[in-house]
Design a protein around this motif. Sequence first.
Motif, PDB file in Angstrom:
ATOM      1  N   GLY A 147       0.494  -1.267  -0.397  1.00  0.00           N
ATOM      2  CA  GLY A 147      -0.260   0.135   0.008  1.00  0.00           C
ATOM      3  C   GLY A 147       0.879   0.955   0.195  1.00  0.00           C
ATOM      4  O   GLY A 147       0.727   2.016  -0.469  1.00  0.00           O
ATOM      5  N   HIS A 177      -7.399  -5.255   0.759  1.00  0.00           N
ATOM      6  CA  HIS A 177      -7.794  -4.072   1.168  1.00  0.00           C
ATOM      7  C   HIS A 177      -6.541  -2.797   1.362  1.00  0.00           C
ATOM      8  O   HIS A 177      -5.978  -3.171   1.814  1.00  0.00           O
ATOM      9  CB  HIS A 177      -9.362  -3.677   2.504  1.00  0.00           C
ATOM     10  CG  HIS A 177      -9.472  -1.769   2.717  1.00  0.00           C
ATOM     11  ND1 HIS A 177     -10.522  -2.500   1.896  1.00  0.00           N
ATOM     12  CD2 HIS A 177      -9.388  -1.455   3.330  1.00  0.00           C
ATOM     13  CE1 HIS A 177     -11.218  -0.862   2.228  1.00  0.00           C
ATOM     14  NE2 HIS A 177     -10.241  -0.845   3.552  1.00  0.00           N
ATOM     15  N   TYR A 187      -4.372   0.572   0.677  1.00  0.00           N
ATOM     16  CA  TYR A 187      -3.748   1.524   0.473  1.00  0.00           C
ATOM     17  C   TYR A 187      -2.964   2.286  -0.549  1.00  0.00           C
ATOM     18  O   TYR A 187      -1.787   2.188  -0.489  1.00  0.00           O
ATOM     19  CB  TYR A 187      -3.705   2.746   2.083  1.00  0.00           C
ATOM     20  CG  TYR A 187      -3.126   3.988   1.955  1.00  0.00           C
ATOM     21  CD1 TYR A 187      -4.659   4.302   2.138  1.00  0.00           C
ATOM     22  CD2 TYR A 187      -2.293   4.167   2.046  1.00  0.00           C
ATOM     23  CE1 TYR A 187      -4.609   6.426   1.844  1.00  0.00           C
ATOM     24  CE2 TYR A 187      -1.976   5.809   2.147  1.00  0.00           C
ATOM     25  CZ  TYR A 187      -3.614   6.917   1.953  1.00  0.00           C
ATOM     26  OH  TYR A 187      -3.300   8.222   1.940  1.00  0.00           O
ATOM     27  N   THR A 188      -3.337   3.017  -1.536  1.00  0.00           N
ATOM     28  CA  THR A 188      -3.107   3.526  -2.748  1.00  0.00           C
ATOM     29  C   THR A 188      -1.972   4.998  -2.542  1.00  0.00           C
ATOM     30  O   THR A 188      -0.755   4.708  -2.911  1.00  0.00           O
ATOM     31  CB  THR A 188      -3.321   3.575  -3.702  1.00  0.00           C
ATOM     32  OG1 THR A 188      -4.891   4.807  -3.512  1.00  0.00           O
ATOM     33  CG2 THR A 188      -4.545   2.130  -3.994  1.00  0.00           C
ATOM     34  N   ARG A 230      -7.639   5.649  -3.049  1.00  0.00           N
ATOM     35  CA  ARG A 230      -7.404   5.618  -2.001  1.00  0.00           C
ATOM     36  C   ARG A 230      -6.826   4.642  -1.844  1.00  0.00           C
ATOM     37  O   ARG A 230      -6.269   3.844  -1.361  1.00  0.00           O
ATOM     38  CB  ARG A 230      -7.935   6.409  -0.863  1.00  0.00           C
ATOM     39  CG  ARG A 230      -7.980   7.972  -1.045  1.00  0.00           C
ATOM     40  CD  ARG A 230      -7.608   8.410   0.427  1.00  0.00           C
ATOM     41  NE  ARG A 230      -7.419  10.161   0.391  1.00  0.00           N
ATOM     42  CZ  ARG A 230      -6.415  11.092   0.264  1.00  0.00           C
ATOM     43  NH1 ARG A 230      -5.509  10.075   0.156  1.00  0.00           N
ATOM     44  NH2 ARG A 230      -6.651  12.033  -0.056  1.00  0.00           N
ATOM     45  N   TRP A 231      -8.611   3.281  -2.307  1.00  0.00           N
ATOM     46  CA  TRP A 231      -8.032   2.580  -1.420  1.00  0.00           C
ATOM     47  C   TRP A 231      -8.298   1.445  -3.209  1.00  0.00           C
ATOM     48  O   TRP A 231      -8.460   2.063  -4.023  1.00  0.00           O
ATOM     49  CB  TRP A 231      -8.882   2.424  -0.429  1.00  0.00           C
ATOM     50  CG  TRP A 231      -9.209   3.203   0.523  1.00  0.00           C
ATOM     51  CD1 TRP A 231      -9.562   4.052   1.058  1.00  0.00           C
ATOM     52  CD2 TRP A 231      -8.516   2.061   1.337  1.00  0.00           C
ATOM     53  NE1 TRP A 231      -9.106   4.148   1.989  1.00  0.00           N
ATOM     54  CE2 TRP A 231      -8.041   3.333   2.702  1.00  0.00           C
ATOM     55  CE3 TRP A 231      -7.568   0.690   1.707  1.00  0.00           C
ATOM     56  CZ2 TRP A 231      -7.654   3.277   3.460  1.00  0.00           C
ATOM     57  CZ3 TRP A 231      -6.839   0.767   3.428  1.00  0.00           C
ATOM     58  CH2 TRP A 231      -7.079   2.148   3.868  1.00  0.00           C
ATOM     59  N   PRO A 279      -6.156  -6.204   5.364  1.00  0.00           N
ATOM     60  CA  PRO A 279      -5.223  -4.769   5.626  1.00  0.00           C
ATOM     61  C   PRO A 279      -4.283  -5.361   5.718  1.00  0.00           C
ATOM     62  O   PRO A 279      -3.720  -6.316   5.858  1.00  0.00           O
ATOM     63  CB  PRO A 279      -5.732  -3.751   6.562  1.00  0.00           C
ATOM     64  CG  PRO A 279      -6.550  -4.688   7.800  1.00  0.00           C
ATOM     65  CD  PRO A 279      -6.892  -5.601   7.403  1.00  0.00           C
TER      66      PRO A 279
END
Length: 80
Positions: A9, A33, A35-36, A42-43, A80
């Motif tokens: 992420g 899931h 996070y970018t 963003r996800w 996550p």
Amino acid sequence: MKLTLGFFGACALACWTFPYRAAGADTLLVHGHVYTGNPRARWAAAVAVEDARIAAVGTDAVILKRRKAHTEVIACMGRP
């Protein structure tokens, strides 16, 4: 696994590519899931890894198109 996805992420913004590039991937992480860091998206749900680098981040459907015979697919089950 949690640390691995956190790393992906964090690196996703620097390695973001567009889904039209169809190449074979070594590893696909799907159903996650991620996070970018990208303010527009963003996800993400999936990550493709090629040659030890993040090659693409996006939806499961787009990333699964990169699957080849040698590709390892890891289902993250929304973690996550």
